[in-house]
Motif scaffolding. Structure first.
Motif, PDB file in Angstrom:
ATOM      1  N   ALA A 164      -4.258   4.224 -23.381  1.00 26.05           N
ATOM      2  CA  ALA A 164      -2.954   5.527 -22.287  1.00 26.05           C
ATOM      3  C   ALA A 164      -3.672   4.879 -21.093  1.00 26.05           C
ATOM      4  CB  ALA A 164      -3.475   6.410 -23.014  1.00 26.05           C
ATOM      5  N   PHE A 165      -5.015   5.173 -20.853  1.00 27.31           N
ATOM      6  CA  PHE A 165      -5.981   4.693 -19.933  1.00 27.31           C
ATOM      7  C   PHE A 165      -5.669   3.141 -19.240  1.00 27.31           C
ATOM      8  CE2 PHE A 165      -9.178   2.979 -17.344  1.00 27.31           C
ATOM      9  CZ  PHE A 165      -9.637   3.582 -16.520  1.00 27.31           C
ATOM     10  N   LEU A 166      -5.316   2.851 -19.570  1.00 28.72           N
ATOM     11  CA  LEU A 166      -5.706   1.053 -19.046  1.00 28.72           C
ATOM     12  C   LEU A 166      -3.839   1.107 -18.869  1.00 28.72           C
ATOM     13  CD1 LEU A 166      -6.450  -1.673 -18.093  1.00 28.72           C
ATOM     14  CD2 LEU A 166      -5.801  -2.432 -21.229  1.00 28.72           C
ATOM     15  N   GLY A 167      -2.435   1.499 -19.178  1.00 29.38           N
ATOM     16  CA  GLY A 167      -1.576   1.884 -18.989  1.00 29.38           C
ATOM     17  C   GLY A 167      -1.270   2.419 -17.403  1.00 29.38           C
ATOM     18  N   VAL A 168      -2.158   4.041 -17.484  1.00 31.94           N
ATOM     19  CA  VAL A 168      -1.844   4.105 -16.375  1.00 31.94           C
ATOM     20  C   VAL A 168      -2.317   3.488 -14.843  1.00 31.94           C
ATOM     21  CG1 VAL A 168      -3.263   6.069 -14.781  1.00 31.94           C
ATOM     22  CG2 VAL A 168      -2.148   6.577 -17.545  1.00 31.94           C
ATOM     23  N   SER A 169      -4.299   2.992 -15.623  1.00 32.04           N
ATOM     24  CA  SER A 169      -4.445   1.270 -14.652  1.00 32.04           C
ATOM     25  C   SER A 169      -3.657   0.991 -13.746  1.00 32.04           C
ATOM     26  CB  SER A 169      -5.884   1.709 -15.195  1.00 32.04           C
ATOM     27  OG  SER A 169      -6.820   2.517 -15.291  1.00 32.04           O
ATOM     28  N   THR A 170      -2.958   0.231 -14.946  1.00 34.23           N
ATOM     29  CA  THR A 170      -2.370  -0.855 -14.678  1.00 34.23           C
ATOM     30  C   THR A 170      -0.405  -0.775 -13.821  1.00 34.23           C
ATOM     31  OG1 THR A 170      -1.391  -1.347 -16.642  1.00 34.23           O
ATOM     32  CG2 THR A 170      -2.786  -2.416 -16.004  1.00 34.23           C
ATOM     33  N   PHE A 171      -0.279   1.036 -13.417  1.00 31.92           N
ATOM     34  CA  PHE A 171       0.995   1.052 -12.821  1.00 31.92           C
ATOM     35  C   PHE A 171       0.893   0.134 -11.942  1.00 31.92           C
ATOM     36  CE2 PHE A 171       2.645   3.578  -9.349  1.00 31.92           C
ATOM     37  CZ  PHE A 171       3.356   3.469  -9.073  1.00 31.92           C
ATOM     38  N   LYS A 172       0.047   0.034 -10.555  1.00 36.78           N
ATOM     39  CA  LYS A 172       0.900  -0.614  -9.983  1.00 36.78           C
ATOM     40  C   LYS A 172       0.994  -2.474 -10.210  1.00 36.78           C
ATOM     41  CE  LYS A 172      -1.870   1.580  -6.169  1.00 36.78           C
ATOM     42  NZ  LYS A 172      -3.383   1.418  -4.703  1.00 36.78           N
ATOM     43  N   TRP A 173      -0.228  -2.813 -10.361  1.00 36.23           N
ATOM     44  CA  TRP A 173       0.464  -4.318 -11.107  1.00 36.23           C
ATOM     45  C   TRP A 173       1.797  -4.263 -12.529  1.00 36.23           C
ATOM     46  CZ3 TRP A 173      -0.963  -9.240 -12.566  1.00 36.23           C
ATOM     47  CH2 TRP A 173      -0.374 -10.169 -13.318  1.00 36.23           C
ATOM     48  N   SER A 174       1.855  -3.417 -12.767  1.00 36.88           N
ATOM     49  CA  SER A 174       3.849  -4.082 -13.558  1.00 36.88           C
ATOM     50  C   SER A 174       4.762  -4.049 -11.838  1.00 36.88           C
ATOM     51  CB  SER A 174       3.705  -2.696 -13.946  1.00 36.88           C
ATOM     52  OG  SER A 174       2.859  -2.161 -15.540  1.00 36.88           O
ATOM     53  N   PHE A 175       4.786  -3.316 -11.032  1.00 34.42           N
ATOM     54  CA  PHE A 175       5.189  -3.951  -9.977  1.00 34.42           C
ATOM     55  C   PHE A 175       4.567  -4.770  -8.979  1.00 34.42           C
ATOM     56  CE2 PHE A 175       5.903   0.830 -10.733  1.00 34.42           C
ATOM     57  CZ  PHE A 175       7.267   0.974 -10.482  1.00 34.42           C
ATOM     58  N   LYS A 176       4.127  -5.305  -9.018  1.00 36.43           N
ATOM     59  CA  LYS A 176       3.141  -6.069  -8.011  1.00 36.43           C
ATOM     60  C   LYS A 176       3.332  -7.723  -8.545  1.00 36.43           C
ATOM     61  CE  LYS A 176      -1.167  -8.453  -6.388  1.00 36.43           C
ATOM     62  NZ  LYS A 176      -2.633  -8.201  -6.078  1.00 36.43           N
ATOM     63  N   ASN A 177       3.554  -7.426 -10.523  1.00 36.62           N
ATOM     64  CA  ASN A 177       3.670  -8.621 -11.026  1.00 36.62           C
ATOM     65  C   ASN A 177       4.684  -9.137 -11.248  1.00 36.62           C
ATOM     66  OD1 ASN A 177       2.881 -10.623 -12.694  1.00 36.62           O
ATOM     67  ND2 ASN A 177       3.384  -9.530 -14.982  1.00 36.62           N
ATOM     68  N   ARG A 178       5.799  -8.075 -10.703  1.00 38.47           N
ATOM     69  CA  ARG A 178       7.587  -8.411 -10.723  1.00 38.47           C
ATOM     70  C   ARG A 178       7.991  -8.437  -8.879  1.00 38.47           C
ATOM     71  NH1 ARG A 178      10.497  -7.356 -15.891  1.00 38.47           N
ATOM     72  NH2 ARG A 178       9.010  -6.979 -17.552  1.00 38.47           N
ATOM     73  N   GLU A 240      10.982   6.935 -13.723  1.00 40.74           N
ATOM     74  CA  GLU A 240      11.698   5.389 -14.418  1.00 40.74           C
ATOM     75  C   GLU A 240      11.918   4.538 -14.413  1.00 40.74           C
ATOM     76  OE1 GLU A 240      15.916   7.489 -13.762  1.00 40.74           O
ATOM     77  OE2 GLU A 240      15.392   9.655 -14.656  1.00 40.74           O
ATOM     78  N   GLN A 241      11.627   3.959 -13.370  1.00 40.98           N
ATOM     79  CA  GLN A 241      11.506   2.677 -13.018  1.00 40.98           C
ATOM     80  C   GLN A 241      10.188   1.490 -13.531  1.00 40.98           C
ATOM     81  OE1 GLN A 241      11.066   1.796  -8.573  1.00 40.98           O
ATOM     82  NE2 GLN A 241      11.303  -0.857  -9.640  1.00 40.98           N
ATOM     83  N   TRP A 242       8.951   2.436 -13.556  1.00 40.77           N
ATOM     84  CA  TRP A 242       8.139   2.073 -14.335  1.00 40.77           C
ATOM     85  C   TRP A 242       7.797   1.805 -15.408  1.00 40.77           C
ATOM     86  CZ3 TRP A 242       3.272   6.223 -14.578  1.00 40.77           C
ATOM     87  CH2 TRP A 242       2.081   5.075 -16.290  1.00 40.77           C
ATOM     88  N   MET A 243       8.635   3.178 -16.224  1.00 41.20           N
ATOM     89  CA  MET A 243       8.463   2.963 -17.536  1.00 41.20           C
ATOM     90  C   MET A 243       8.965   2.372 -18.252  1.00 41.20           C
ATOM     91  SD  MET A 243       6.247   4.979 -19.440  1.00 41.20           S
ATOM     92  CE  MET A 243       5.534   4.268 -18.223  1.00 41.20           C
ATOM     93  N   LYS A 244      10.463   1.486 -17.132  1.00 45.65           N
ATOM     94  CA  LYS A 244      11.095   0.053 -17.412  1.00 45.65           C
ATOM     95  C   LYS A 244      10.370  -1.091 -17.160  1.00 45.65           C
ATOM     96  CE  LYS A 244      15.659   2.586 -16.685  1.00 45.65           C
ATOM     97  NZ  LYS A 244      16.146   2.238 -15.841  1.00 45.65           N
ATOM     98  N   ILE A 245       9.515  -1.230 -16.145  1.00 44.25           N
ATOM     99  CA  ILE A 245       8.494  -2.429 -16.653  1.00 44.25           C
ATOM    100  C   ILE A 245       7.193  -2.461 -16.873  1.00 44.25           C
ATOM    101  CG2 ILE A 245      10.203  -2.964 -14.696  1.00 44.25           C
ATOM    102  CD1 ILE A 245       7.765  -2.028 -12.495  1.00 44.25           C
ATOM    103  N   ALA A 246       6.779  -1.372 -17.795  1.00 44.06           N
ATOM    104  CA  ALA A 246       5.030  -1.229 -17.258  1.00 44.06           C
ATOM    105  C   ALA A 246       4.457  -2.360 -18.199  1.00 44.06           C
ATOM    106  CB  ALA A 246       5.039  -0.198 -18.180  1.00 44.06           C
ATOM    107  N   GLN A 247       3.327  -2.818 -17.763  1.00 43.48           N
ATOM    108  CA  GLN A 247       2.521  -3.427 -19.128  1.00 43.48           C
ATOM    109  C   GLN A 247       1.176  -3.650 -18.202  1.00 43.48           C
ATOM    110  OE1 GLN A 247       4.726  -7.631 -18.021  1.00 43.48           O
ATOM    111  NE2 GLN A 247       2.269  -8.736 -18.185  1.00 43.48           N
ATOM    112  N   ALA A 248       1.228  -3.533 -19.217  1.00 43.30           N
ATOM    113  CA  ALA A 248      -0.016  -3.133 -19.317  1.00 43.30           C
ATOM    114  C   ALA A 248      -1.453  -4.251 -19.529  1.00 43.30           C
ATOM    115  CB  ALA A 248      -0.968  -2.176 -20.557  1.00 43.30           C
ATOM    116  N   PHE A 249      -0.798  -5.342 -19.662  1.00 42.99           N
ATOM    117  CA  PHE A 249      -1.593  -6.727 -20.462  1.00 42.99           C
ATOM    118  C   PHE A 249      -1.010  -7.599 -19.046  1.00 42.99           C
ATOM    119  CE2 PHE A 249       2.324  -5.980 -22.978  1.00 42.99           C
ATOM    120  CZ  PHE A 249       3.085  -7.387 -22.064  1.00 42.99           C
ATOM    121  N   ALA A 250      -1.588  -8.803 -18.578  1.00 45.14           N
ATOM    122  CA  ALA A 250      -2.142  -9.846 -18.142  1.00 45.14           C
ATOM    123  C   ALA A 250      -0.780 -10.412 -18.298  1.00 45.14           C
ATOM    124  CB  ALA A 250      -3.424 -10.077 -17.923  1.00 45.14           C
ATOM    125  N   GLY A 251      -0.522 -11.368 -17.578  1.00 44.15           N
ATOM    126  CA  GLY A 251      -0.079 -12.371 -18.056  1.00 44.15           C
ATOM    127  C   GLY A 251       1.455 -12.748 -16.969  1.00 44.15           C
TER     128      GLY A 251
END
Length: 264
Positions: A164-178, A240-251
């Motif tokens: 869960a902590f990793l999921g929260v910490s990757t909030f910005k990454w989930s957007f930046k990655n796309r 809502e947008q975050w939960m649709k694209i959330a990604q707690a892993f690299a790649g």
């Protein structure tokens, strides 16, 4: 590192319990994760446990392994196919022994480090604690694939707090990655743990809020469930947008399963 190493070892053991009695047909069971078999899933974990161990205690060896696995490769899919082929070339027993050896070595390597020690990875370097957290997340996520393939209802544990902590910490990454603009407004996350404790991140007065069970949140940020197939309450457009694209892993960007495809 002692506490997080115990949680990592416990997560390994939980998945080991799911696969150790499988026969050959069981190992060849197809999971809902890109049609990988259970044998593919364990091969993947064994290999990346091995390279995580190298990154922790033998950085030259890690760099050499990265160069070797990436030689002639044009995509992550090619890497994963080659990694999965390693395990599939082994007997079931040999693959299980390989995974047990690599994961034990990794836990011992992490125990020898300070939490803030920097270790290399396939992208930016990270702290040893973050690397251990990532291994818990990946082991748990692939363990969910195995549980789903075997039609086992797997309850959550408080080890989910790491994920869960990793999921929260990757909030910005989930957007930046796309290549999406990173929202300026924060999101509040409030989760109920398997032991009924409340875990919270973000400002309490945030307009955007995600709340519900820690298990559902972790299933979403590891893309094992579509948010529509969970009991999460999602308030606000950014949430809502975050939960649709959330990604707690690299790649590269990956998508959650379509609604109804993977349900608990």
């Amino acid at each position: 590192m002692k506490s997080i190493c115990k949680d990592l070892a416990d997560e390994y053991a939980a998945l080991d319990d799911l696969v150790k009695e499988l026969d050959d047909d069981g190992w060849q069971t197809v999971t809902p994760f890109f049609n990988w078999t259970i044998k593919d899933e364990i091969s993947h974990l064994a290999y990346f446990d091995k390279t995580a161990c190298l990154s922790a205690i033998d950085q030259k060896g890690f760099a050499a392994e990265v160069e070797k696995i990436l030689e002639g490769i044009t995509s992550f899919d090619d890497v994963f196919r080659n990694v999965n082929a390693m395990g599939n070339a082994m007997s079931d027993a040999d693959l299980l022994a390989w995974w047990r050896k690599e994961r034990a070595a990794l836990v011992a390597a992490f125990e020898s480090l300070k939490p803030d020690t920097r270790v290399p990875w396939y992208g930016p370097s990270m702290s040893a604690r973050s690397s251990a957290t990532a291994r818990i997340m990946e082991t748990w996520a692939h363990g969910q694939d195995v549980a789903d393939a075997l039609k086992i209802n797997r309850p959550g544990t408080d080890r989910l707090k790491h994920i869960a902590f990793l999921g929260v910490s990757t909030f910005k990454w989930s957007f930046k990655n796309r290549d999406l603009a990173i929202p300026e407004q924060p999101v509040r996350v409030v989760l109920t743990s398997p032991s009924d404790a409340l875990w919270g991140w973000g400002p309490e007065d945030a307009d955007n809020v995600v709340s519900g069970s820690a298990l559902d949140f972790c299933l979403v940020v590891t893309q094992r469930r579509n948010p529509e197939d969970t009991g999460l309450t999602i308030q606000g457009g950014i949430a809502e947008q975050w939960m649709k694209i959330a990604q707690a892993f690299a790649g590269p960007p990956e998508d959650a399963p379509a609604p109804g495809v993977r349900k608990s």
